[in-house]
Design a protein around this motif. Sequence first.
Motif, short mmCIF file in Angstrom:
data_model
loop_
_atom_site.label_atom_id
_atom_site.label_comp_id
_atom_site.label_asym_id
_atom_site.label_seq_id
_atom_site.Cartn_x
_atom_site.Cartn_y
_atom_site.Cartn_z
N GLY A 171 0.81 -1.21 0.00
CA GLY A 171 0.00 0.00 0.00
C GLY A 171 0.85 1.26 0.00
N LEU A 172 1.88 1.30 0.84
CA LEU A 172 2.76 2.46 0.88
C LEU A 172 3.59 2.56 -0.39
N LEU A 173 4.00 1.44 -0.95
CA LEU A 173 4.76 1.47 -2.21
C LEU A 173 3.94 2.12 -3.32
N LYS A 174 2.64 1.83 -3.38
CA LYS A 174 1.79 2.43 -4.41
C LYS A 174 1.73 3.94 -4.25
N VAL A 175 1.62 4.40 -3.00
CA VAL A 175 1.60 5.85 -2.75
C VAL A 175 2.92 6.49 -3.16
N LEU A 176 4.04 5.85 -2.83
CA LEU A 176 5.35 6.40 -3.17
C LEU A 176 5.57 6.41 -4.68
N ARG A 177 5.11 5.39 -5.37
CA ARG A 177 5.26 5.37 -6.84
C ARG A 177 4.42 6.47 -7.48
N ARG A 178 3.21 6.70 -6.94
CA ARG A 178 2.38 7.77 -7.47
C ARG A 178 3.00 9.13 -7.21
N LYS A 179 3.61 9.29 -6.03
CA LYS A 179 4.30 10.53 -5.71
C LYS A 179 5.45 10.78 -6.67
N LEU A 180 6.21 9.73 -7.00
CA LEU A 180 7.32 9.87 -7.94
C LEU A 180 6.80 10.21 -9.33
N ALA A 181 5.70 9.60 -9.74
CA ALA A 181 5.14 9.88 -11.07
C ALA A 181 4.62 11.30 -11.19
N ASP A 182 4.13 11.87 -10.09
CA ASP A 182 3.55 13.21 -10.13
C ASP A 182 4.60 14.32 -10.14
N GLN A 183 5.76 14.07 -9.54
CA GLN A 183 6.73 15.16 -9.43
C GLN A 183 7.52 15.33 -10.72
N ALA A 184 7.95 16.59 -10.97
CA ALA A 184 8.71 16.90 -12.17
C ALA A 184 10.12 16.36 -12.03
N PRO A 185 10.79 16.00 -13.14
CA PRO A 185 12.15 15.45 -13.05
C PRO A 185 13.15 16.40 -12.40
N LEU A 186 13.03 17.71 -12.66
CA LEU A 186 13.98 18.67 -12.11
C LEU A 186 13.36 19.49 -11.00
N GLY A 257 -10.33 15.57 -3.77
CA GLY A 257 -9.00 15.47 -4.35
C GLY A 257 -8.41 14.10 -4.11
N SER A 258 -7.19 13.89 -4.55
CA SER A 258 -6.58 12.58 -4.41
C SER A 258 -5.68 12.48 -3.20
N LEU A 259 -5.14 13.60 -2.70
CA LEU A 259 -4.21 13.58 -1.57
C LEU A 259 -4.60 14.62 -0.53
N VAL A 260 -4.34 14.32 0.73
CA VAL A 260 -4.51 15.27 1.83
C VAL A 260 -3.29 15.20 2.72
N VAL A 261 -3.08 16.25 3.51
CA VAL A 261 -2.05 16.24 4.55
C VAL A 261 -2.73 15.96 5.88
N GLN A 262 -2.47 14.80 6.44
CA GLN A 262 -3.02 14.44 7.74
C GLN A 262 -2.16 15.12 8.81
N VAL A 263 -2.69 16.18 9.44
CA VAL A 263 -1.93 16.97 10.41
C VAL A 263 -1.89 16.29 11.76
N ALA A 264 -3.05 15.97 12.33
CA ALA A 264 -3.11 15.38 13.66
C ALA A 264 -4.51 14.83 13.91
N ALA A 265 -4.63 14.01 14.95
CA ALA A 265 -5.91 13.46 15.38
C ALA A 265 -6.12 13.83 16.84
N PHE A 266 -7.32 14.32 17.19
CA PHE A 266 -7.63 14.79 18.53
C PHE A 266 -8.84 14.03 19.08
N PHE A 297 -5.50 17.94 -2.38
CA PHE A 297 -4.56 18.37 -3.39
C PHE A 297 -4.59 17.39 -4.56
N ALA A 298 -4.32 17.92 -5.74
CA ALA A 298 -4.37 17.09 -6.93
C ALA A 298 -3.19 16.14 -7.02
N ASN A 299 -2.01 16.55 -6.48
CA ASN A 299 -0.82 15.71 -6.55
C ASN A 299 0.14 16.08 -5.43
N SER A 300 1.24 15.33 -5.33
CA SER A 300 2.18 15.54 -4.23
C SER A 300 2.92 16.86 -4.34
#
Length: 324
Positions: A171-186, A257-266, A297-300
Amino acid sequence: MRLPVNRVIPFAALLLLGTGPAIAKDHSEKQTVPVTGPAADYPVVIGDPFTIGDTVWTPTDQLNYDAVGYATVGGDDVSGVTGAHKTLPLPSYVEVTALDSGKTILLRLEQRGPMVNDVLIQLSPMAAEQLGLAPGSHSPVRVRRVNPPEPERALLRTGKRAPERMETPDGLLKVLRRKLADQAPLRPPPSTPPEMPTGVPAETAKAAPTPGSDAKPAAVAQPVTSPPAAAPVAPAAPAPAAAKQAPKPASSPAAEGSLVVQVAAFSVEANAHKAARQLGANVSHPGKYWLVQLGPFANSAQATPALEKARRAGYRDARIQSAD
């Protein structure tokens, strides 16, 4: 006439001759004692900014460094389980995960490089072999800075392998691969992400793509025109009834959207809303806890600045995750 004989002087001379070499030997042994323990990792060198092509790389002591990119394998002149990196201090320790297999190893960064923009890290042949990468490969990896225990540091300093880490779950590998695919090479180094503007409404920040992002602006909705008078119009279902059948919770913006930043749980709702007001975040209550999230967010590339904002505010466990 016989002169008196002093028998103390020869005895003292023998003592001096006998102890002289031993003192010298002891002194030389103290000079050759190797440095061990945490002191063996000092001095730590950061270095000045440098340029590769038209990209400026700024070395920095970033403790929470976590990035994805590509790894190459260095020449046979590089020994041990070591690596080269553009921005992290030298020496420092990182866990490298092969995104194809999930295998993770610990290595010691000892050199600055690689001097190409589209490669995140260069591995020594011994490190590549332990990770399962072939010589000459250009493989997707995750690089995460860690603080390993001293016994593992000592193994790497002496050219030996540290124990392998647990394999990364699929599951985490899929997220990391998607993050790599979304980011620009430079894309600029993760150590210097673009700042998120303060005081910007959440809807405005969501619509404007982050600098360096490959996100495209959302299409503008076109006005709906009525069909020609001659064309038959099918009866439409009542709008209120449809709304009742499929209500959309106001507290779940992550579905947009496809991604969120999970800040904290209270566990206390008031504390969650207080944190959300500080960050301009959203609050949801899907179960036992109140969740504070930034996004969606649409991407990483868009989510990374928000992640850095949350961590600068003191939420060190904040992370990017799927909105599903």
